[in-house]
Design an enzyme around this catalytic site. Structure first.
Site, PDB file in Angstrom:
ATOM      1  N   LYS A 201     -98.299 -17.576  75.362  1.00  0.00           N
ATOM      2  CA  LYS A 201     -97.234 -17.245  74.424  1.00  0.00           C
ATOM      3  C   LYS A 201     -95.903 -17.353  75.148  1.00  0.00           C
ATOM      4  CE  LYS A 201     -97.003 -15.709  70.063  1.00  0.00           C
ATOM      5  NZ  LYS A 201     -97.878 -16.125  68.956  1.00  0.00           N
TER       6      LYS A 201
ATOM      7  N   GLY B 197     -93.771  -6.483  55.269  1.00  0.00           N
ATOM      8  CA  GLY B 197     -93.114  -7.696  55.760  1.00  0.00           C
ATOM      9  C   GLY B 197     -93.378  -8.895  54.875  1.00  0.00           C
TER      10      GLY B 197
ATOM     11  N   GLY C  37     -92.071 -12.083  55.386  1.00  0.00           N
ATOM     12  CA  GLY C  37     -91.642 -13.306  56.049  1.00  0.00           C
ATOM     13  C   GLY C  37     -92.466 -14.476  55.542  1.00  0.00           C
TER      14      GLY C  37
ATOM     15  N   VAL D  74     -95.354 -15.769  56.417  1.00  0.00           N
ATOM     16  CA  VAL D  74     -96.776 -15.485  56.193  1.00  0.00           C
ATOM     17  C   VAL D  74     -96.962 -14.421  55.125  1.00  0.00           C
ATOM     18  CG1 VAL D  74     -98.910 -14.668  57.249  1.00  0.00           C
ATOM     19  CG2 VAL D  74     -97.400 -16.182  58.528  1.00  0.00           C
TER      20      VAL D  74
END
Length: 348
Positions: free
Chosen positions: A81, A181, A183, A185
């Site tokens: 990552k 959330g 966003g 996704v």
């Protein structure tokens, strides 16, 4: 035994690159956790970290999660990552990602990047101009591009599987799902759930997104402070990590947790605390693997929309296997998934 990073103890990271570029303002940490299964593959996150230590911690924790995710997904890749500390004030985005691309290229294929929180397909196009070790890019006449719909689909089919076994539901009609959330996704997940007849409760730091969800899906809107404790059947954390912690767990009302956010448990023993409350937690790195499946197939030149969607749908089969495994092992879902993934951290 819990580690400092909230996941069970594993072998240390193989490599961590810390790179800076004064001209562009780049400060990045690229963490390669494991290459046992192949090159480390994982997205790049752009975030306004409080300091470099917080960014470093995030890179280490996220890359370890990617090792587990790629292993359970059966991909021939290890875990890595990258995080970029978002520069304060105005900055030249193209220059920033050009400098990041040079850092990625310096690892000579040990790490392959893609988009993540705060980064886009346009950013990855810029990276592609300077290194071949990148994916998640629309390609003329070939499979590729934004992986967020695939991530959302994997979470959706996992909710279906979990609802059937844990909640005794034959479908999602009328099931109440709280999404933290909205966003890329989280929004796609809301679309899939709404189409399946679920009732939605939503929260996001952007009021325009929640207003849109209310208008489009008839969603109930609550504040970001209220969403985790909202009355619901299923909680889907789709924001940042560590939302399941000593403060939030005692307030949860959901019986099933299944969401797209990475590293949802603040500490490994939080999985035990969920189990004590009778809450079934489907580990994030198991259910949110649709995106990495997509970019991995794209990178290898194997992708085709229907085939990739079918592969992502098979995440539900692994959810079912996990729920069978815990009956035999007596472990919590979090502990069982950790043990399962670690057993696969070897060359395929």
């Amino acid at each position: 035994m819990p580690s400092f990073f909230g996941l069970p103890h594993q072998a240390p990271h193989e490599r961590v690159l810390i790179a800076a570029d004064a001209e562009s303002g780049l400060r990045t940490m690229i963490a390669v956790h494991s290459t046992a299964r192949g090159p480390a593959f994982g997205g790049c996150r752009l975030w306004a970290y409080e300091n470099d230590l917080a960014a470093h911690h995030d890179a280490l924790r996220l890359s370890q999660g990617m090792s587990m995710k790629n292993a359970l997904a059966g991909l021939p890749f290890g875990g890595g990552k990258a995080v970029i500390v978002k520069p304060k004030g105005e900055f030249d985005r193209a220059k920033l990602f050009a400098a990041f691309a040079r850092a990625v290229d310096s690892l000579q294929g040990a790490y392959i990047t893609a988009e993540d929180v705060g980064t886009t397909t346009a950013d990855m196009r810029g990276v592609q101009a300077l290194t071949k070790y990148v994916s998640g890019i629309p390609r003329e006449g070939a499979f590729g591009g934004d992986p967020s719909p695939k991530t959302a689909w994997g979470v959706f089919v996992s909710i279906e599987a979990g609802a059937k076994t844990v909640l005794g539901r034959s479908d999602l009609q009328g099931l109440k799902v709280a999404i933290q959330g909205l966003g890329a996704v989280g929004w796609h997940l809301a679309e899939f759930l709404h189409k399946a007849g679920a009732k939605l409760v939503v929260a996001d730091i952007d009021p325009a997104k929640t207003a849109k969800a209310q208008a489009q899906f008839g969603a109930e809107v609550v504040t970001v402070e209220q969403i985790l404790a909202a009355p619901c059947d299923v909680l889907a954390p789709c924001a940042l990590g560590a939302s399941l912690n000593a403060t939030s767990i005692p307030t949860l009302q959901a019986k099933l947790i299944c969401g797209a956010a990475n590293n949802q448990l603040a500490l490994a023993h939080d999985g035990d605390e969920l189990a004590k409350r009778g809450i079934t937690y489907l580990p994030d790195y198991l259910v949110n693997a649709g995106g990495i499946i997509s970019v991995a197939r794209e990178y290898r030149g194997e992708g085709e929309e229907g085939a990739v969607m079918a592969e992502v749908s098979r995440i539900a089969e692994r959810v079912n296997e996990l729920l069978v495994r815990i009956k035999t092992s007596g472990r919590t879902p979090a502990a069982e998934a950790d043990a399962w993934a670690q057993s696969l951290l070897v060359k395929p």
